[in-house]
Motif scaffolding. Structure first.
Motif, PDB file in Angstrom:
ATOM      1  N   THR A 184      -7.550 -22.919   6.916  1.00  0.00           N
ATOM      2  CA  THR A 184      -8.559 -21.877   6.674  1.00  0.00           C
ATOM      3  C   THR A 184      -8.677 -21.016   7.923  1.00  0.00           C
ATOM      4  O   THR A 184      -8.915 -21.524   9.027  1.00  0.00           O
ATOM      5  N   ALA A 185      -8.495 -19.695   7.761  1.00  0.00           N
ATOM      6  CA  ALA A 185      -8.580 -18.746   8.871  1.00  0.00           C
ATOM      7  C   ALA A 185      -9.824 -17.885   8.690  1.00  0.00           C
ATOM      8  O   ALA A 185     -10.013 -17.270   7.629  1.00  0.00           O
ATOM      9  N   VAL A 186     -10.679 -17.825   9.741  1.00  0.00           N
ATOM     10  CA  VAL A 186     -11.939 -17.096   9.671  1.00  0.00           C
ATOM     11  C   VAL A 186     -12.102 -16.252  10.944  1.00  0.00           C
ATOM     12  O   VAL A 186     -11.850 -16.743  12.055  1.00  0.00           O
ATOM     13  N   ILE A 187     -12.531 -14.993  10.792  1.00  0.00           N
ATOM     14  CA  ILE A 187     -12.858 -14.131  11.932  1.00  0.00           C
ATOM     15  C   ILE A 187     -14.301 -14.424  12.326  1.00  0.00           C
ATOM     16  O   ILE A 187     -15.222 -14.330  11.495  1.00  0.00           O
ATOM     17  N   VAL A 188     -14.524 -14.797  13.611  1.00  0.00           N
ATOM     18  CA  VAL A 188     -15.866 -15.117  14.098  1.00  0.00           C
ATOM     19  C   VAL A 188     -16.106 -14.358  15.400  1.00  0.00           C
ATOM     20  O   VAL A 188     -15.177 -13.822  16.022  1.00  0.00           O
ATOM     21  N   THR A 189     -17.376 -14.344  15.817  1.00  0.00           N
ATOM     22  CA  THR A 189     -17.728 -13.666  17.066  1.00  0.00           C
ATOM     23  C   THR A 189     -18.116 -14.637  18.164  1.00  0.00           C
ATOM     24  O   THR A 189     -18.363 -14.223  19.295  1.00  0.00           O
ATOM     25  N   PRO A 198     -19.501 -20.614  14.987  1.00  0.00           N
ATOM     26  CA  PRO A 198     -18.369 -19.951  14.324  1.00  0.00           C
ATOM     27  C   PRO A 198     -18.641 -19.569  12.877  1.00  0.00           C
ATOM     28  O   PRO A 198     -18.034 -20.105  11.951  1.00  0.00           O
ATOM     29  N   THR A 199     -19.580 -18.649  12.705  1.00  0.00           N
ATOM     30  CA  THR A 199     -19.823 -18.135  11.359  1.00  0.00           C
ATOM     31  C   THR A 199     -19.028 -16.847  11.170  1.00  0.00           C
ATOM     32  O   THR A 199     -18.730 -16.132  12.131  1.00  0.00           O
ATOM     33  N   GLU A 200     -18.712 -16.582   9.915  1.00  0.00           N
ATOM     34  CA  GLU A 200     -17.871 -15.414   9.636  1.00  0.00           C
ATOM     35  C   GLU A 200     -18.530 -14.127  10.115  1.00  0.00           C
ATOM     36  O   GLU A 200     -19.720 -13.885   9.887  1.00  0.00           O
ATOM     37  N   SER A 201     -17.751 -13.290  10.765  1.00  0.00           N
ATOM     38  CA  SER A 201     -18.244 -12.003  11.257  1.00  0.00           C
ATOM     39  C   SER A 201     -18.360 -11.017  10.099  1.00  0.00           C
ATOM     40  O   SER A 201     -17.629 -11.109   9.106  1.00  0.00           O
ATOM     41  N   LEU A 206     -10.190 -15.657  16.121  1.00  0.00           N
ATOM     42  CA  LEU A 206      -9.621 -16.141  14.860  1.00  0.00           C
ATOM     43  C   LEU A 206      -9.687 -17.671  14.907  1.00  0.00           C
ATOM     44  O   LEU A 206      -9.000 -18.301  15.709  1.00  0.00           O
ATOM     45  N   ARG A 207     -10.564 -18.241  14.051  1.00  0.00           N
ATOM     46  CA  ARG A 207     -10.703 -19.711  14.019  1.00  0.00           C
ATOM     47  C   ARG A 207      -9.851 -20.281  12.872  1.00  0.00           C
ATOM     48  O   ARG A 207     -10.008 -19.877  11.718  1.00  0.00           O
ATOM     49  N   THR A 237      -8.725 -23.889  10.912  1.00  0.00           N
ATOM     50  CA  THR A 237      -9.109 -25.302  10.716  1.00  0.00           C
ATOM     51  C   THR A 237      -8.299 -25.902   9.563  1.00  0.00           C
ATOM     52  O   THR A 237      -7.813 -25.192   8.674  1.00  0.00           O
ATOM     53  N   THR A 238      -8.187 -27.254   9.578  1.00  0.00           N
ATOM     54  CA  THR A 238      -7.470 -27.988   8.524  1.00  0.00           C
ATOM     55  C   THR A 238      -8.293 -29.193   8.073  1.00  0.00           C
ATOM     56  O   THR A 238      -9.120 -29.705   8.847  1.00  0.00           O
ATOM     57  N   PRO A 239      -8.091 -29.677   6.830  1.00  0.00           N
ATOM     58  CA  PRO A 239      -8.659 -30.979   6.452  1.00  0.00           C
ATOM     59  C   PRO A 239      -8.097 -32.053   7.381  1.00  0.00           C
ATOM     60  O   PRO A 239      -6.907 -32.059   7.672  1.00  0.00           O
ATOM     61  N   GLY A 240      -8.936 -32.897   7.838  1.00  0.00           N
ATOM     62  CA  GLY A 240      -8.502 -33.928   8.781  1.00  0.00           C
ATOM     63  C   GLY A 240      -8.944 -33.664  10.199  1.00  0.00           C
ATOM     64  O   GLY A 240      -8.735 -34.497  11.080  1.00  0.00           O
ATOM     65  N   GLY A 241      -9.544 -32.475  10.467  1.00  0.00           N
ATOM     66  CA  GLY A 241     -10.140 -32.238  11.782  1.00  0.00           C
ATOM     67  C   GLY A 241      -9.385 -31.310  12.699  1.00  0.00           C
ATOM     68  O   GLY A 241      -9.830 -31.052  13.822  1.00  0.00           O
ATOM     69  N   GLY A 242      -8.218 -30.779  12.293  1.00  0.00           N
ATOM     70  CA  GLY A 242      -7.491 -29.849  13.159  1.00  0.00           C
ATOM     71  C   GLY A 242      -8.238 -28.541  13.322  1.00  0.00           C
ATOM     72  O   GLY A 242      -8.790 -28.013  12.352  1.00  0.00           O
ATOM     73  N   SER A 243      -8.254 -28.008  14.550  1.00  0.00           N
ATOM     74  CA  SER A 243      -8.995 -26.766  14.803  1.00  0.00           C
ATOM     75  C   SER A 243      -8.440 -26.078  16.051  1.00  0.00           C
ATOM     76  O   SER A 243      -8.070 -26.749  17.028  1.00  0.00           O
ATOM     77  N   VAL A 244      -8.354 -24.740  16.027  1.00  0.00           N
ATOM     78  CA  VAL A 244      -7.934 -23.973  17.197  1.00  0.00           C
ATOM     79  C   VAL A 244      -8.525 -22.566  17.084  1.00  0.00           C
ATOM     80  O   VAL A 244      -8.728 -22.064  15.969  1.00  0.00           O
ATOM     81  N   PHE A 245      -8.845 -21.944  18.249  1.00  0.00           N
ATOM     82  CA  PHE A 245      -9.340 -20.573  18.308  1.00  0.00           C
ATOM     83  C   PHE A 245      -8.256 -19.686  18.929  1.00  0.00           C
ATOM     84  O   PHE A 245      -7.579 -20.087  19.891  1.00  0.00           O
ATOM     85  N   VAL A 246      -8.099 -18.499  18.404  1.00  0.00           N
ATOM     86  CA  VAL A 246      -7.203 -17.487  18.974  1.00  0.00           C
ATOM     87  C   VAL A 246      -8.065 -16.283  19.393  1.00  0.00           C
ATOM     88  O   VAL A 246      -8.805 -15.728  18.568  1.00  0.00           O
ATOM     89  N   ASP A 247      -7.984 -15.907  20.695  1.00  0.00           N
ATOM     90  CA  ASP A 247      -8.789 -14.785  21.188  1.00  0.00           C
ATOM     91  C   ASP A 247      -8.242 -13.468  20.675  1.00  0.00           C
ATOM     92  O   ASP A 247      -7.017 -13.228  20.680  1.00  0.00           O
ATOM     93  N   LEU A 248      -9.146 -12.607  20.239  1.00  0.00           N
ATOM     94  CA  LEU A 248      -8.800 -11.270  19.771  1.00  0.00           C
ATOM     95  C   LEU A 248      -9.611 -10.251  20.563  1.00  0.00           C
ATOM     96  O   LEU A 248     -10.813 -10.425  20.763  1.00  0.00           O
ATOM     97  N   THR A 249      -8.939  -9.188  20.997  1.00  0.00           N
ATOM     98  CA  THR A 249      -9.639  -8.105  21.709  1.00  0.00           C
ATOM     99  C   THR A 249      -9.397  -6.800  20.969  1.00  0.00           C
ATOM    100  O   THR A 249      -8.246  -6.419  20.722  1.00  0.00           O
TER     101      THR A 249
END
Length: 592
Positions: free
Chosen positions: A487-492, A497-500, A544-545, A547-559
Motif C-alpha cells: 500500500t502506497a500513501v502520500i503523507v505529510t 502518517p495520514t493521507e495528505s 511516500l509511505r 507498507t505490507t501485511p506482516g509489518g514491512g514499512s518504509v518512507f521515501v522523501d519527496l520534495t
C-alpha cells in the motif's frame, strides 16, 4: 424383549415339577443360583416368586416387557477356563454370536472400561441380555452399519398382561402414538432411550435399532449408580434394573456363564431366532430351527456318556424332526460396507497464504466397528465453501483409495488469490457415514521488511512529474517475498502518517488519488517507473509511505519545489539623445 410377570420361566405342557428340574439342572451344571437383592435397582418393591400382578414398568429399561426363555445348551462351547476369544468358525448357531453383534458387545465393553473402569462391565453380560431380549438381534439380521433389517418391537404396553406405559416419543421409535413399546435388539422403551441413547457408530443418529448404539447404551445403563459389576450384589441389581423378575435374572446369568466359558463368531444373519417367550404359555419347550444345516454333533468327552435325544434338557419333550432350510449365504460385504467411521489422522487444520500450497495434506483412517483399519475403501475429498483453492489439476474433488493401513491422503492443495476459510470434507463413497471435516484458511502473503533500493533523492517542481525511479525490496524472514500487496500513501508527516489532501499524487484514469495498492514481482521487488508520481501544485516536503501485511514499512522523501520566479523585463528607452527642443506653444500669441 423383557418380562412382565416374573415367576414363570418355562410354561406350557410341562408341569411345575419338570420346570423346577430343568432349572435345577441348569443351575447345577452352568450357572450359580442368582438370588435377587431385597429391592430392585429403582427401589420399587421387593421381588419374589410370588409376584402375580404385572409391575408398572416404571424405572426398568424395558418396561418389563416379555423376553425369550430358551436355556443355554448343556454342552458348553469349551471347557471351563478356556479362552473366550475363539476364532471365526462354523458351528452350532445357538452357541455362536453373529459377527456384528459380537463386535458391538466387545466395542461397548472397551469403550466403557476406558470411561468407567470401576464398573468392570463384561461383554458377556451384554451378550446374555441381548440373547434373552432379541435372540442377538434376531440372529444377527443387521446391515453393514449394524442396524436391524427391520425394527424389533415388543408388545404394546397397554396394561393388558403387561405394564401400562403411555406414549412418550410420539411414535418416533415404536410407531405407536398411544402406548410405548420396547424397541431394538436391547429392547429399550422410548423414555429410557431418551435418557440413555448413544451414537456409538458415529453416524450422527442415536438409533435403538442399531446394535452398536443399543449395546453402548445398555452398558452405560447397567453401570449406572456407580455399580461395580464385579460384585454380585451390584450385578444382580443391574440386571434387575433391566427387567424386574427373578427368573429374568437367573436366565440372563445362565447365558452370561455360558458365554464366559467360550463362544465363537458366526456370520451375520445365520443365528437362531428364539421361539419360546415368557408371555406365550402355548409355546413352552418348542424347539428352535436353525437357519443353516444342522451341524454334526461333536464327539463326547471320553468317559462321558452320550445323552439320549430326550435328555437334551431334563424334563423336555423329545421334539419332532424339524426340516432344515437351505444354507443362507450372507451377502458379500464390500470394504466400504465394513467402515463405521472416518477419523482424521493428520492436518486437521490447513493454512497457507494466497497463491501457495497448503502445508500438509488432509489424511483420514477408515475404521471398522472394532477400530481396525479397512483397506480398499474409496474416500472422496471435496472442497466445500466459497474459495478458488484447488487440488492438483484444478479439481474441487478427488477420490483416493485407502491402503493396507486404512489410510487415505488427499493430493496437494493449492490456494488461489482469495482469502478466507473453507472446508475440505472427506466421506466414504457410497455410504452416509459422518464426514471428516478439515478446516482450511487462506491469508494474504506477508513481508516483514521493506527496503529502499537506491537512495536517490526525489524532487520535482509543482506541475511536473518526478523523473526518478522508486524501487523497494520486500522480504519475509529474510527471504524474498513475491506477490505481496504493498500500500502506497502520500503523507505529510512520518509520525502521523495520514493521507495528505494536497501535494504529490497518482493518476488512475482521470482521477487524482493519493493511496494506491501495488504488488511485488516474482523477485520481491516493487518498482515505480519515472513519471508515475506527479508533483501536484503545492510546494513543500512530502513522504511516500509504503507498507505490507506482516509489518514491512518504509518512507521515501519527496520534495516539491515552486517553479523559479522570472526576472522583471526592463521598460524600453525613448529614441534620440539630448534635451528635447522647446516647441512653440500653439497658443502663444504672435509677435507684433
Amino acid at each position: 424383549m423383557a418380562a412382565h410377570i416374573g415367576h414363570r420361566l418355562r410354561k406350557g405342557a410341562t408341569s411345575g415339577v419338570v420346570v423346577a428340574a430343568a432349572v435345577a439342572a441348569l443351575a447345577a451344571s452352568q450357572a450359580p443360583e442368582a438370588a435377587p437383592p431385597a429391592d430392585n435397582a429403582n427401589g420399587d418393591h421387593a421381588i419374589g416368586a410370588g409376584d402375580t400382578a404385572p409391575p408398572s414398568g416404571d424405572g426398568s429399561a424395558t418396561g418389563d416387557s416379555p423376553y425369550f426363555t430358551e436355556l443355554p445348551p448343556l454342552h458348553t462351547p469349551n471347557k471351563p477356563g478356556a479362552g473366550t476369544d475363539l476364532p471365526v468358525i462354523t458351528g452350532p448357531a445357538e452357541a455362536g454370536i453373529p459377527a456384528s453383534v459380537l463386535a458391538a458387545y466387545k466395542r461397548a465393553e472397551q469403550s466403557i472400561r476406558s470411561t468407567a473402569p470401576g464398573c468392570n462391565l463384561p461383554w458377556q453380560l451384554l451378550a446374555g441380555i441381548g440373547k434373552v431380549e432379541s435372540g442377538q438381534a434376531r440372529g444377527g439380521r443387521v446391515d453393514a452399519n449394524g442396524t436391524t433389517l427391520s425394527p424389533i418391537l415388543g408388545p404394546v404396553l397397554n396394561g393388558v398382561g403387561f405394564a401400562n406405559i403411555s406414549d412418550t416419543d410420539d411414535g418416533a421409535y415404536d410407531g405407536d402414538k398411544i402406548h410405548d413399546r420396547a424397541v431394538g435388539p436391547m429392547q429399550f422403551i422410548p423414555s429410557t432411550w431418551a435418557t440413555w441413547g448413544q451414537d456409538a457408530n458415529s453416524d450422527g443418529k442415536k438409533d435403538p435399532n442399531n446394535i452398536y448404539d443399543a449395546a453402548q447404551a445398555a452398558g452405560l445403563y447397567l453401570c449406572a449408580n456407580d455399580r461395580n459389576l464385579a460384585l454380585k450384589a451390584d450385578l444382580d441389581r443391574a440386571i434387575l434394573s433391566y427387567n424386574r423378575s427373578t427368573e429374568y435374572l437367573n436366565l440372563v446369568m445362565s447365558w452370561v456363564t455360558y458365554y464366559q466359558r467360550g463362544t465363537h463368531q458366526i456370520p451375520d444373519g445365520t443365528g437362531v431366532i428364539p421361539v419360546d417367550r415368557s408371555d406365550d404359555p402355548g409355546r413352552g419347550n418348542r424347539p428352535t430351527a436353525p437357519l443353516s444345516p444342522a451341524p454334526t454333533t461333536p464327539a463326547p468327552t471320553p468317559g462321558t456318556p452320550t445323552p439320549k435325544p430326550s435328555q437334551t434338557h431334563p424334563g423336555t419333550v423329545t421334539p419332532p424332526t424339524v426340516p432344515t432350510k437351505p444354507p443362507v449365504t450372507p451377502p458379500a460385504v464390500t470394504p466400504a460396507g465394513k467402515v463405521t467411521r472416518l477419523t482424521i489422522v493428520a492436518n486437521g487444520r490447513l493454512t497457507t497464504t494466497t497463491g501457495s500450497d497448503f502445508t500438509g495434506s488432509p489424511r483420514v483412517a477408515a475404521l471398522d466397528a472394532s477400530g481396525k483399519p479397512v483397506a480398499g475403501v474409496a474416500v472422496r475429498f471435496e472442497i466445500a465453501g466459497t474459495t478458488d483453492s484447488r487440488f492438483a489439476g484444478g479439481a474441487r474433488s478427488v477420490t483416493v483409495t485407502t491402503g493396507s493401513a486404512g489410510l487415505a491422503t488427499a493430493p496437494a492443495l493449492r490456494a488461489g488469490e482469495q482469502t478466507g476459510s473453507f472446508t475440505v470434507r472427506a466421506t466414504v463413497v457410497g455410504r452416509t457415514l459422518a464426514a471428516a471435516d478439515f478446516a482450511a484458511t487462506v491469508t494474504e502473503r506477508q513481508a516483514d521488511t521493506l527496503t529502499r533500493v537506491g537512495e536517490d533523492s526525489l524532487s520535482a517542481a509543482t506541475g511536473t512529474a518526478f523523473a526518478q525511479q522508486v524501487q523497494v525490496k520486500a522480504t519475509d524472514k529474510g527471504a524474498l517475498a513475491p506477490g505481496v500487496r504493498v500500500t502506497a500513501v502520500i503523507v505529510t508527516s512520518k509520525t502521523e502518517p495520514t493521507e495528505s489532501t494536497e501535494g504529490p499524487y497518482f493518476k488512475q484514469g482521470d482521477e487524482v488519488v493519493r493511496t494506491v495498492t501495488l504488488t511485488t514481482g516474482v523477485d520481491g521487488l516493487l518498482t515505480l517507473a519515472p513519471g508515475t508520481l506527479l508533483a501536484g501544485d503545492k510546494a513543500g516536503p512530502f513522504y511516500l509511505r509504503l507498507t505490507t501485511p506482516g509489518g514491512g514499512s518504509v518512507f521515501v522523501d519527496l520534495t516539491v519545489t515552486a517553479p523559479p520566479t522570472p526576472e522583471p523585463t526592463p521598460e524600453p528607452t525613448p529614441s534620440g539623445t539630448g534635451s528635447p527642443e522647446a516647441t512653440p506653444s500653439a497658443t502663444s500669441s504672435p509677435t507684433a
